[in-house]
Design a protein around this motif. Structure first.
Motif, PDB file in Angstrom:
ATOM      1  N   GLY A   8       0.466  -1.345   0.496  1.00  0.00           N
ATOM      2  CA  GLY A   8      -0.063  -0.190   0.411  1.00  0.00           C
ATOM      3  C   GLY A   8       0.757   1.350  -0.383  1.00  0.00           C
ATOM      4  O   GLY A   8       2.369   1.090   0.238  1.00  0.00           O
ATOM      5  N   SER A   9       0.007   2.667  -0.179  1.00  0.00           N
ATOM      6  CA  SER A   9       1.066   3.430   0.104  1.00  0.00           C
ATOM      7  C   SER A   9       1.792   3.801   1.450  1.00  0.00           C
ATOM      8  O   SER A   9       1.789   2.812   2.509  1.00  0.00           O
ATOM      9  CB  SER A   9       0.081   4.734   0.181  1.00  0.00           C
ATOM     10  N   ILE A  10       2.684   4.260   1.450  1.00  0.00           N
ATOM     11  CA  ILE A  10       3.517   4.472   3.041  1.00  0.00           C
ATOM     12  C   ILE A  10       2.911   5.023   3.524  1.00  0.00           C
ATOM     13  O   ILE A  10       2.949   4.431   5.023  1.00  0.00           O
ATOM     14  CB  ILE A  10       4.584   5.397   2.421  1.00  0.00           C
ATOM     15  N   GLY A  11       2.083   5.550   4.094  1.00  0.00           N
ATOM     16  CA  GLY A  11       1.582   5.336   5.721  1.00  0.00           C
ATOM     17  C   GLY A  11       0.019   5.102   5.579  1.00  0.00           C
ATOM     18  O   GLY A  11      -0.698   5.041   6.250  1.00  0.00           O
ATOM     19  N   GLU A  12      -0.491   4.256   4.793  1.00  0.00           N
ATOM     20  CA  GLU A  12      -2.249   4.319   4.930  1.00  0.00           C
ATOM     21  C   GLU A  12      -1.472   2.668   5.253  1.00  0.00           C
ATOM     22  O   GLU A  12      -3.140   2.401   5.628  1.00  0.00           O
ATOM     23  CB  GLU A  12      -3.459   4.507   3.361  1.00  0.00           C
ATOM     24  N   THR A  13      -0.937   1.726   5.557  1.00  0.00           N
ATOM     25  CA  THR A  13      -1.107   0.105   5.799  1.00  0.00           C
ATOM     26  C   THR A  13      -1.235   0.178   7.224  1.00  0.00           C
ATOM     27  O   THR A  13      -2.104  -0.566   7.422  1.00  0.00           O
ATOM     28  CB  THR A  13       0.284  -0.364   5.285  1.00  0.00           C
ATOM     29  N   CYS A  14      -0.697   0.973   7.994  1.00  0.00           N
ATOM     30  CA  CYS A  14      -0.811   0.806   9.319  1.00  0.00           C
ATOM     31  C   CYS A  14      -1.738   1.537   9.811  1.00  0.00           C
ATOM     32  O   CYS A  14      -1.962   3.150  10.422  1.00  0.00           O
ATOM     33  CB  CYS A  14       0.463   0.773  10.063  1.00  0.00           C
ATOM     34  N   LYS A  15      -3.605   0.811  10.039  1.00  0.00           N
ATOM     35  CA  LYS A  15      -3.854   1.812  10.501  1.00  0.00           C
ATOM     36  C   LYS A  15      -3.940   1.892  12.274  1.00  0.00           C
ATOM     37  O   LYS A  15      -4.912   2.528  12.470  1.00  0.00           O
ATOM     38  CB  LYS A  15      -5.362   0.389  10.693  1.00  0.00           C
ATOM     39  N   LEU A  16      -3.179   1.647  13.086  1.00  0.00           N
ATOM     40  CA  LEU A  16      -2.879   1.442  14.413  1.00  0.00           C
ATOM     41  C   LEU A  16      -2.534   2.596  14.499  1.00  0.00           C
ATOM     42  O   LEU A  16      -2.630   3.604  15.510  1.00  0.00           O
ATOM     43  CB  LEU A  16      -1.885   0.454  14.795  1.00  0.00           C
ATOM     44  N   ALA A  17      -0.754   3.044  13.760  1.00  0.00           N
ATOM     45  CA  ALA A  17      -0.864   4.570  13.776  1.00  0.00           C
ATOM     46  C   ALA A  17      -1.159   5.582  13.537  1.00  0.00           C
ATOM     47  O   ALA A  17      -1.341   6.778  13.917  1.00  0.00           O
ATOM     48  CB  ALA A  17       1.032   4.461  12.516  1.00  0.00           C
ATOM     49  N   LEU A  18      -2.411   5.332  12.624  1.00  0.00           N
ATOM     50  CA  LEU A  18      -2.975   5.829  12.152  1.00  0.00           C
ATOM     51  C   LEU A  18      -3.924   6.176  13.443  1.00  0.00           C
ATOM     52  O   LEU A  18      -4.533   7.777  13.296  1.00  0.00           O
ATOM     53  CB  LEU A  18      -3.848   6.471  10.675  1.00  0.00           C
ATOM     54  N   LEU A  19      -4.909   5.278  13.530  1.00  0.00           N
ATOM     55  CA  LEU A  19      -5.585   5.639  15.564  1.00  0.00           C
ATOM     56  C   LEU A  19      -5.058   6.285  16.319  1.00  0.00           C
ATOM     57  O   LEU A  19      -5.542   7.462  16.635  1.00  0.00           O
ATOM     58  CB  LEU A  19      -6.108   4.114  15.432  1.00  0.00           C
ATOM     59  N   ILE A  20      -3.922   6.278  16.528  1.00  0.00           N
ATOM     60  CA  ILE A  20      -2.936   6.817  17.776  1.00  0.00           C
ATOM     61  C   ILE A  20      -3.102   8.562  17.090  1.00  0.00           C
ATOM     62  O   ILE A  20      -3.273   9.354  17.921  1.00  0.00           O
ATOM     63  CB  ILE A  20      -1.647   6.399  17.725  1.00  0.00           C
ATOM     64  N   GLY A  21      -2.920   8.480  16.595  1.00  0.00           N
ATOM     65  CA  GLY A  21      -2.801   9.896  15.681  1.00  0.00           C
ATOM     66  C   GLY A  21      -3.405  10.450  16.006  1.00  0.00           C
ATOM     67  O   GLY A  21      -3.731  12.057  16.427  1.00  0.00           O
ATOM     68  N   GLY A  22      -4.941   9.501  15.110  1.00  0.00           N
ATOM     69  CA  GLY A  22      -6.574  10.129  15.456  1.00  0.00           C
ATOM     70  C   GLY A  22      -6.254  10.847  16.206  1.00  0.00           C
ATOM     71  O   GLY A  22      -7.317  11.873  16.703  1.00  0.00           O
ATOM     72  N   VAL A  23      -6.114   9.741  17.733  1.00  0.00           N
ATOM     73  CA  VAL A  23      -7.010  10.080  18.844  1.00  0.00           C
ATOM     74  C   VAL A  23      -6.175  11.221  19.019  1.00  0.00           C
ATOM     75  O   VAL A  23      -7.277  11.827  20.448  1.00  0.00           O
ATOM     76  CB  VAL A  23      -6.668   8.812  20.010  1.00  0.00           C
ATOM     77  N   TYR A  24      -5.055  11.204  19.021  1.00  0.00           N
ATOM     78  CA  TYR A  24      -4.133  12.489  19.659  1.00  0.00           C
ATOM     79  C   TYR A  24      -4.730  13.869  18.905  1.00  0.00           C
ATOM     80  O   TYR A  24      -5.187  15.012  19.222  1.00  0.00           O
ATOM     81  CB  TYR A  24      -2.401  12.705  18.752  1.00  0.00           C
ATOM     82  N   LEU A  25      -5.173  14.510  17.845  1.00  0.00           N
ATOM     83  CA  LEU A  25      -5.816  14.849  17.231  1.00  0.00           C
ATOM     84  C   LEU A  25      -7.248  15.117  17.760  1.00  0.00           C
ATOM     85  O   LEU A  25      -7.564  16.213  17.900  1.00  0.00           O
ATOM     86  CB  LEU A  25      -6.704  15.030  15.651  1.00  0.00           C
ATOM     87  N   VAL A  26      -7.752  14.356  18.680  1.00  0.00           N
ATOM     88  CA  VAL A  26      -8.955  14.848  19.015  1.00  0.00           C
ATOM     89  C   VAL A  26      -8.598  14.659  19.852  1.00  0.00           C
ATOM     90  O   VAL A  26      -8.917  15.553  20.871  1.00  0.00           O
ATOM     91  CB  VAL A  26      -9.986  13.102  19.404  1.00  0.00           C
ATOM     92  N   VAL A  27      -7.768  14.794  21.233  1.00  0.00           N
ATOM     93  CA  VAL A  27      -7.399  14.846  22.406  1.00  0.00           C
ATOM     94  C   VAL A  27      -6.621  16.473  22.893  1.00  0.00           C
ATOM     95  O   VAL A  27      -7.560  17.052  23.399  1.00  0.00           O
ATOM     96  CB  VAL A  27      -6.921  13.858  22.901  1.00  0.00           C
ATOM     97  N   ARG A  28      -6.550  17.321  21.383  1.00  0.00           N
ATOM     98  CA  ARG A  28      -5.948  18.032  20.746  1.00  0.00           C
ATOM     99  C   ARG A  28      -6.815  19.076  21.196  1.00  0.00           C
ATOM    100  O   ARG A  28      -6.747  20.396  20.862  1.00  0.00           O
ATOM    101  CB  ARG A  28      -4.897  18.324  20.339  1.00  0.00           C
ATOM    102  N   ARG A  29      -8.309  18.443  20.483  1.00  0.00           N
ATOM    103  CA  ARG A  29      -9.124  19.254  20.314  1.00  0.00           C
ATOM    104  C   ARG A  29      -9.039  19.759  18.347  1.00  0.00           C
ATOM    105  O   ARG A  29      -9.730  21.174  18.194  1.00  0.00           O
ATOM    106  CB  ARG A  29      -9.881  20.280  21.226  1.00  0.00           C
ATOM    107  N   VAL A  30      -8.202  18.637  17.421  1.00  0.00           N
ATOM    108  CA  VAL A  30      -7.940  19.297  16.668  1.00  0.00           C
ATOM    109  C   VAL A  30      -8.801  19.242  15.354  1.00  0.00           C
ATOM    110  O   VAL A  30      -9.848  19.521  14.952  1.00  0.00           O
ATOM    111  CB  VAL A  30      -6.799  19.135  16.166  1.00  0.00           C
ATOM    112  N   ILE A  31     -10.131  18.079  15.883  1.00  0.00           N
ATOM    113  CA  ILE A  31     -10.522  17.661  15.482  1.00  0.00           C
ATOM    114  C   ILE A  31     -11.908  16.891  15.987  1.00  0.00           C
ATOM    115  O   ILE A  31     -11.691  16.808  17.601  1.00  0.00           O
ATOM    116  CB  ILE A  31     -10.798  16.452  14.161  1.00  0.00           C
TER     117      ILE A  31
END
Lengths: 350, 257
Positions: free
Chosen positions: A196-219
């Motif tokens: 897959g693409s460089i950044g799309e294959t590991c969903k766990l890493a993306l989820l960690i990033g997503g949780v960080y964004l939610v915690v920081r209230r960016v999204i």
């Protein structure tokens, strides 16, 4: 003491574009690191080229516009870094050097700077950069996929040895082609043995990033969730098999698109309710286009829906402070209708 | 015909009213046939030929054609020439005929030709109309060839069918690339056009700064003259211009003395 006279607003938040973009960069860090580990030096080079090209082209564009170096540095808000990184994460790791370079320049100069810079672009630069790469270098983008260096933890026996799985096509394209999955769902989630693409294959890493964004209230947490869940549901409905739910959301670039690209402030609607509808429609469009074209279409779906954002903003406006809410308006309307009816009833009775 | 008139018609057709970049007419063949430089030339020359012929015939018949049915009359005249061109191309350059496809018969409704017939040929003399057709057509041909060259080099790595390198960006061969290159070219053309026009205008209508009495004094050196004028003008750019002008004036003054 001399009174300070100033225009409104008198209270300012501490949030700046630069701060938010820094948060996004931090959130992208896990996915970037994992991508670099999975795909090695080529991925690192791709990311570096893409970011460098994005930043340099923004600076050069401003220099051509005769802005002063001091102003450019003062105004530099990291958006071009985010664009470059996001774009690189959506490209195949084996892409030749000119693919990230040209797409990145296209994304920043044509999509962002020509429309007036940060906040003025009508579509997401990174997504459009990927679409440009897809149209411009079709051979690279369709068959340039390779499996990562770390093999599947539990490959499905039928496909044989790990490492040999899915060369030339991603897991999603082979699944849309009607084939059985060659790796387990856990592998899809972790990206091990998945091309897959460089950044799309590991969903766990993306989820960690997503949780960080939610915690920081960016999204807001519900936006990507709505997008992902609707995509899975519609895909299951089209395939008439609820078992398709997990494979269709875990494969391809859906997580990357949903968490980092669909939620882009500039190219998503203003109000919360509008965003719910927007995300749900994105899910429908993504699943339907995937079924129709048999290729990964998250980038095309987001690009397509970006054009409808002004429509959302025109019809679903934020409530003016002090004006009755939608629920209150509905209530008063219902009450008025009831009164009318009861009055009519009385007349009838008389 | 005077030279003035000739200059006006030729500049109108090639630059001022360039059908592709200034009037944005005939966009459909422009977008579809600028994939390669040779296609662009072929299409441009076909349109040029038809444009000259139809302009001449319409100009000849301009007093005979009743006003109420002029559009059908124009279309019939244009269609006649398009049919001739189609037959000739089919016979002698079949490869170009193939690559132009449906866009060749569609020249009948090409708005450049109809536009020139309506706005020029039906009101002007035969020779003027023929020249107008020639230069408008050449303007169209140049634009199409230019777009075709850009798209061919970037999209297929070749120029006029000659392979230059293997590096290809498929985007520029696709229709999305056509719109992109077209838009960029329009922007660039008009940017340069505005610049040149401004320069010509400022040259023609430059405000002469009259040398004041003390500057006309031959005792003053040239440098002092220039500085004195520069100090009086406000912005930097003006100052530079004035400096040059001032020294030139002073020179001529010195010569007279």
């Amino acid at each position: 003491m001399k009174p300070l006279v100033s225009d409104s607003p008198h209270i300012r938040g501490k949030r700046t574009t630069r701060g938010i973009m820094l948060d996004v960069l931090i959130a992208l860090l896990p996915a970037t690191v994992v991508g670099c580990i999975y795909f090695g030096g080529a991925a690192v080079a791709s990311i570096a080229i893409s970011i460098a090209a994005a930043v340099v082209s923004e600076v050069v564009f401003r220099l051509i516009k005769r802005e002063k170096i001091k102003d450019i540095l003062a105004k530099f808000d990291l958006t071009s870094v985010v664009t470059g990184l996001l774009l690189a994460l959506t490209l195949p790791p084996q892409a030749p050097w000119y693919v990230p370079l040209l797409s990145s320049v296209f994304a920043v100069v044509v999509v962002k700077m020509l429309f007036g810079g940060t906040g003025k672009n009508i579509v997401n630069p990174a997504i459009t950069g990927r679409v440009f790469a897809f149209i411009a270098f079709q051979s690279v983008m369709v068959s340039g996929w390779i499996a990562p260096s770390i093999g599947a933890i539990s490959p499905v026996a039928a496909t044989g040895a790990s490492g040999a799985v899915s060369t030339g096509a991603t897991e999603l394209t082979s699944m849309l082609g009607g084939n059985e999955l060659s790796v387990s769902l856990l592998d899809l989630f972790l990206g091990t043995g998945v091309a897959g693409s460089i950044g799309e294959t590991c969903k766990l890493a993306l989820l960690i990033g997503g949780v960080y964004l939610v915690v920081r209230r960016v999204i807001k947490w519900e936006y990507p969730v709505i997008y992902i869940v609707v995509t899975g549901l519609v895909a299951s409905a089209i395939g008439k098999d609820i078992g398709l739910f997990l494979p269709s959301i875990l494969s391809g670039g859906l997580f990357l698109g949903a968490i980092f690209m669909a939620t882009d402030y500039v190219t998503s609607p203003h109000t919360r309710a509008a965003n719910w509808i927007y995300m749900a429609l994105l899910g429908v469009v993504t699943a339907a286009l995937r079924a129709a074209t048999k290729i990964e279409v998250v980038s095309f779906a987001i690009l397509l829906m970006n054009f409808f954002v002004p429509l959302f903003n025109a019809y679903l406006r934020p409530r003016v402070f002090g004006a009755p809410s939608f629920a209150a308006k509905l209530k008063s309307k219902l009450a008025a209708a009831r009164e009318k009816r009861s009055a009519a009833g009385k007349e009838d009775a008389q | 015909m005077t030279g003035q008139r000739f200059k006006q018609i030729s500049l109108d057709g090639l630059l001022r009213n360039n059908p592709t970049f200034r009037l944005v007419l005939g966009t459909c063949p422009t977008l579809a046939l600028s994939t390669a430089a040779f296609n662009g030339i072929g299409m441009g020359l076909a349109v040029t030929f038809i444009l000259i012929c139809s302009n001449v015939l319409i100009s000849l018949l301009r007093k005979a054609i009743p006003d109420a049915v002029r559009i059908p009359a124009f279309v019939i005249i244009i269609a006649t020439f398009v049919t001739i061109v189609r037959m000739v191309l089919d016979k002698f350059i079949p490869s170009l005929y193939e690559s132009m496809g449906v866009y060749l018969p569609l020249i009948v409704v090409n708005c450049i030709i109809l536009g020139r017939a309506e706005s020029f040929a039906s009101k002007n003399k035969v020779l003027d109309s023929a020249l107008d057709g020639l230069f408008t057509g050449l303007g169209f041909t140049c634009a199409l060839t230019l777009l075709g060259m850009i798209r061919e080099v970037l999209g297929s790595g070749s120029l006029f069918g000659l392979q230059l390198w293997d590096f290809k960006i498929g985007f520029f061969s696709s229709s999305a690339g056509a719109f992109f290159v077209y838009g960029m070219s329009i922007a660039l053309f008009n940017h340069i056009y505005a610049k040149v026009e401004n320069k010509i205008r400022s040259k023609n209508f430059a405000v002469r700064i009259m040398p004041s009495p003390d500057l006309a004094d031959p005792q003053n050196t040239l440098a002092e003259d220039a500085e004195a004028i520069a100090a009086r003008t406000q912005s930097g750019a003006d100052a530079v211009e004035a400096k040059e002008r001032g020294s030139a004036d002073a020179k001529s003054n010195g010569g007279e003395d």
